[in-house]
Design a protein around this motif. Structure first.
Motif, PDB file in Angstrom:
ATOM      1  N   GLY A 365       0.700  -1.220   0.009  1.00 52.94           N
ATOM      2  CA  GLY A 365       0.226   0.175  -0.018  1.00 52.94           C
ATOM      3  C   GLY A 365       0.773   1.190  -0.020  1.00 52.94           C
ATOM      4  N   PHE A 366       2.153   1.263   0.733  1.00 60.82           N
ATOM      5  CA  PHE A 366       2.626   2.281   0.741  1.00 60.82           C
ATOM      6  C   PHE A 366       3.462   2.855  -0.582  1.00 60.82           C
ATOM      7  N   PHE A 367       3.838   1.382  -1.496  1.00 64.49           N
ATOM      8  CA  PHE A 367       4.391   1.798  -2.806  1.00 64.49           C
ATOM      9  C   PHE A 367       3.474   2.551  -3.467  1.00 64.49           C
ATOM     10  N   THR A 368       2.163   2.387  -3.230  1.00 58.47           N
ATOM     11  CA  THR A 368       1.151   2.852  -4.357  1.00 58.47           C
ATOM     12  C   THR A 368       1.271   4.325  -4.174  1.00 58.47           C
ATOM     13  N   LEU A 369       1.692   4.918  -3.266  1.00 57.72           N
ATOM     14  CA  LEU A 369       1.786   6.437  -2.959  1.00 57.72           C
ATOM     15  C   LEU A 369       2.889   7.116  -3.727  1.00 57.72           C
ATOM     16  N   THR A 370       3.886   6.261  -4.425  1.00 57.18           N
ATOM     17  CA  THR A 370       4.866   6.422  -5.239  1.00 57.18           C
ATOM     18  C   THR A 370       5.717   7.891  -4.946  1.00 57.18           C
ATOM     19  N   VAL A 371       6.160   7.994  -3.756  1.00 57.18           N
ATOM     20  CA  VAL A 371       6.941   8.965  -3.317  1.00 57.18           C
ATOM     21  C   VAL A 371       8.195   9.158  -4.052  1.00 57.18           C
ATOM     22  N   GLY A 372       8.914   8.060  -4.096  1.00 55.62           N
ATOM     23  CA  GLY A 372      10.409   8.044  -4.543  1.00 55.62           C
ATOM     24  C   GLY A 372      10.403   8.438  -6.005  1.00 55.62           C
ATOM     25  N   SER A 373       9.607   8.221  -6.838  1.00 51.18           N
ATOM     26  CA  SER A 373       9.558   8.722  -8.067  1.00 51.18           C
ATOM     27  C   SER A 373       9.549  10.118  -8.391  1.00 51.18           C
ATOM     28  N   LEU A 374       9.007  10.981  -7.733  1.00 54.12           N
ATOM     29  CA  LEU A 374       9.107  12.445  -7.684  1.00 54.12           C
ATOM     30  C   LEU A 374      10.579  13.068  -7.570  1.00 54.12           C
ATOM     31  N   GLY A 375      11.273  12.330  -6.682  1.00 51.91           N
ATOM     32  CA  GLY A 375      12.787  12.756  -6.473  1.00 51.91           C
ATOM     33  C   GLY A 375      13.419  12.512  -7.798  1.00 51.91           C
ATOM     34  N   MET A 376      13.135  11.297  -8.446  1.00 51.46           N
ATOM     35  CA  MET A 376      14.053  11.017  -9.574  1.00 51.46           C
ATOM     36  C   MET A 376      13.732  11.954 -10.811  1.00 51.46           C
ATOM     37  N   ARG A 377      12.224  12.233 -10.846  1.00 52.78           N
ATOM     38  CA  ARG A 377      11.929  13.207 -11.896  1.00 52.78           C
ATOM     39  C   ARG A 377      12.046  14.326 -11.817  1.00 52.78           C
ATOM     40  N   GLY A 378      12.235  15.036 -10.503  1.00 51.61           N
ATOM     41  CA  GLY A 378      12.755  16.350 -10.325  1.00 51.61           C
ATOM     42  C   GLY A 378      14.292  16.344 -10.648  1.00 51.61           C
ATOM     43  N   LEU A 379      15.109  15.616 -10.252  1.00 49.35           N
ATOM     44  CA  LEU A 379      16.212  15.652 -10.616  1.00 49.35           C
ATOM     45  C   LEU A 379      16.844  15.601 -11.846  1.00 49.35           C
ATOM     46  N   THR A 380      16.302  14.473 -12.667  1.00 49.74           N
ATOM     47  CA  THR A 380      16.443  14.362 -14.400  1.00 49.74           C
ATOM     48  C   THR A 380      15.923  15.613 -14.974  1.00 49.74           C
ATOM     49  N   THR A 381      14.787  16.043 -14.560  1.00 46.93           N
ATOM     50  CA  THR A 381      14.266  17.303 -15.189  1.00 46.93           C
ATOM     51  C   THR A 381      15.075  18.524 -14.772  1.00 46.93           C
ATOM     52  N   LEU A 382      15.662  18.547 -13.822  1.00 43.59           N
ATOM     53  CA  LEU A 382      16.509  19.738 -13.607  1.00 43.59           C
ATOM     54  C   LEU A 382      17.947  19.443 -14.526  1.00 43.59           C
ATOM     55  N   ALA A 383      18.691  18.192 -14.467  1.00 45.70           N
ATOM     56  CA  ALA A 383      19.469  18.033 -15.472  1.00 45.70           C
ATOM     57  C   ALA A 383      19.096  18.331 -16.845  1.00 45.70           C
ATOM     58  N   GLY A 384      18.038  18.209 -17.342  1.00 47.89           N
ATOM     59  CA  GLY A 384      17.593  18.575 -18.486  1.00 47.89           C
ATOM     60  C   GLY A 384      17.295  20.038 -19.075  1.00 47.89           C
TER      61      GLY A 384
END
Length: 422
Positions: A365-384
């Motif tokens: 149930g915790f994994f469904t809240l998908t919190v870790g993906s936001l960090g990856m998206r934020g860092l890679t979007t900044l790098a872009g």
């Protein structure tokens, strides 16, 4: 973190010597540390309660990867031992096996030699599933998560390929310890290269990172981030701060791996845009995706198969609460109340000795809240070079992490959690 238990009651089994009990508690503490990727805040209480069952007292000075256990036996003699255990969540079958043993010990039904024998059996037990089932589990785990990133058939098909690549490397790392040391970085480089070369040819399929994330989700440290925040919220400053630093390190490893893949393929970082493709998955596929996701979680994290149905029920509960409340008051509120519902339900169910531990009940149930993906998206979007979008994702990460952590702590309190342990 220093846990000081109350004075022990009269023990229903013969009091143990300080040496024998210290050896048992050292083994127990090390095993609990190894499975503490979701938080170490209950370890001290579990160890103290076990000591009380044998007429002794125990205190635990705890950090996420080590503990100092001091045992004072009924005759007044004391022993102090130091143990280490790297925190993870990949062998939850041990947690499932520990709960009935600790329940029997707490009731005075198991003497110390028998407890030691059973604890060694838990410690030395092989994984419950063969390597090929773990591989299938990691792939299913990624496939079930894929529609959360983009609800498209292309996302699902891409994830099937990339998830198999991730699973193969993860299974290989079980046999080659050198690979295990650099596994998150290796996986993110491989997934990045394959995604850019084969699947990210047009913006119509969504941003490259959105195609990569389901396959990387097995390693994204969303659980560590939320566990760290929950420990900080509960006043466990040392364990929470250290776990937060480690989670950030894992996240940066994955981020660096994605960037290395971009460099290896000779692609501009400007390709790391964050655009979501138009949805084409039917509702029934989204609904059935949670079944795939839960089964994948069971196989990937070595959870006994008998626990599948209660885990699936809690996944649907979390998703339902999050969806309904989000429509009413927004994403942050939906995430908070979903975490409250999950924490309360898992804690209440897990209090019964014949039910799975709360940690296992909470995990899917915790994994469904998908919190870790936001960090990856934020860092890679900044790098872009997409600064505004990148910082927006990172700000959302901080907000959602806090909402999940406080929600789980609140839910555990509502569910009647006992601080003594599992």
């Amino acid at each position: 973190m220093l846990v000081q238990p109350p004075a022990p009651p009269a023990s229903p089994v013969p009091p143990a010597s300080a040496d024998d009990l210290a050896a048992l508690l050292a083994r127990l503490t090390a095993l609990l540390l190894k499975s503490s990727g979701e938080g170490a805040h209950l370890i001290g209480g579990t160890v103290a309660r076990t000591a009380r069952a044998y007429g002794a007292e125990a205190t635990v000075l705890l950090v996420p990867e080590a503990a100092v256990v001091t045992v004072t036996a009924a005759d007044g003699t004391s022993r102090t031992v130091t143990v280490r255990g790297f925190p993870e969540v990949f062998r939850l079958d041990r947690d499932a096996a520990l709960k009935p043993l600790l329940t029997a010990v707490g009731r005075g039904e198991v003497d110390l030699p028998e407890a030691d024998r059973r604890l060694r059996a838990v410690e030395n037990a092989p994984p419950p599933y063969p390597w090929w089932l773990k591989l299938i589990g990691i792939v299913l785990f990624a496939l079930g998560f894929a529609p959360l990133m983009q609800a498209t058939w292309y996302e699902v098909g891409t994830t099937a390929v990339l998830g198999t690549l991730t699973a193969a490397l993860a299974v290989a790392a079980d046999r080659f310890k050198g690979l295990a040391l650099v596994l998150p970085l290796t996986v993110s480089v491989a997934v990045s290269v394959v995604t850019i070369e084969l699947f990210a040819g047009t913006p119509a399929h969504g941003g490259p990172v959105l195609l990569m994330l389901p396959a990387l989700f097995y390693f994204v440290p969303g659980d560590y981030l939320s566990a760290a925040s929950a420990e900080l919220a509960a006043g466990l400053i040392t364990t929470g701060a250290i776990r937060l630093v480690y989670a950030a390190f894992l996240l940066i490893q994955l981020y660096v791996g994605v960037l290395l893949g971009v460099l290896i393929t000779g692609t501009s970082t400007r390709t790391l845009f964050d655009v979501t493709a138009e949805s084409d998955l039917p509702r029934w596929a989204l609904f059935l995706g949670w079944i795939v996701f839960t089964l994948g979680t069971v196989l990937a994290f070595a959870i006994p198969l008998r626990m599948f149905w209660p885990l699936l029920l809690l996944v649907y509960l979390t998703v339902a609460v999050q969806s309904l409340v989000t429509k009413a008051i927004g994403e942050t509120g939906g995430t908070f109340f979903a975490a409250v519902a999950l924490g309360a339900a898992a804690t209440a169910i897990g209090r019964r000795p014949d039910r799975p531990p709360a940690l296992i009940l909470m995990l899917p149930g915790f994994f469904t809240l998908t919190v870790g993906s936001l960090g990856m998206r934020g860092l890679t979007t900044l790098a872009g070079g997409h600064v505004v979008a990148g910082f927006t994702d990172l700000l959302k990460l901080v907000t959602i992490v806090t909402a999940i952590a406080v929600g789980l702590v609140t839910g555990a309190a509502l569910g009647g959690r006992r601080d003594e342990g599992v």
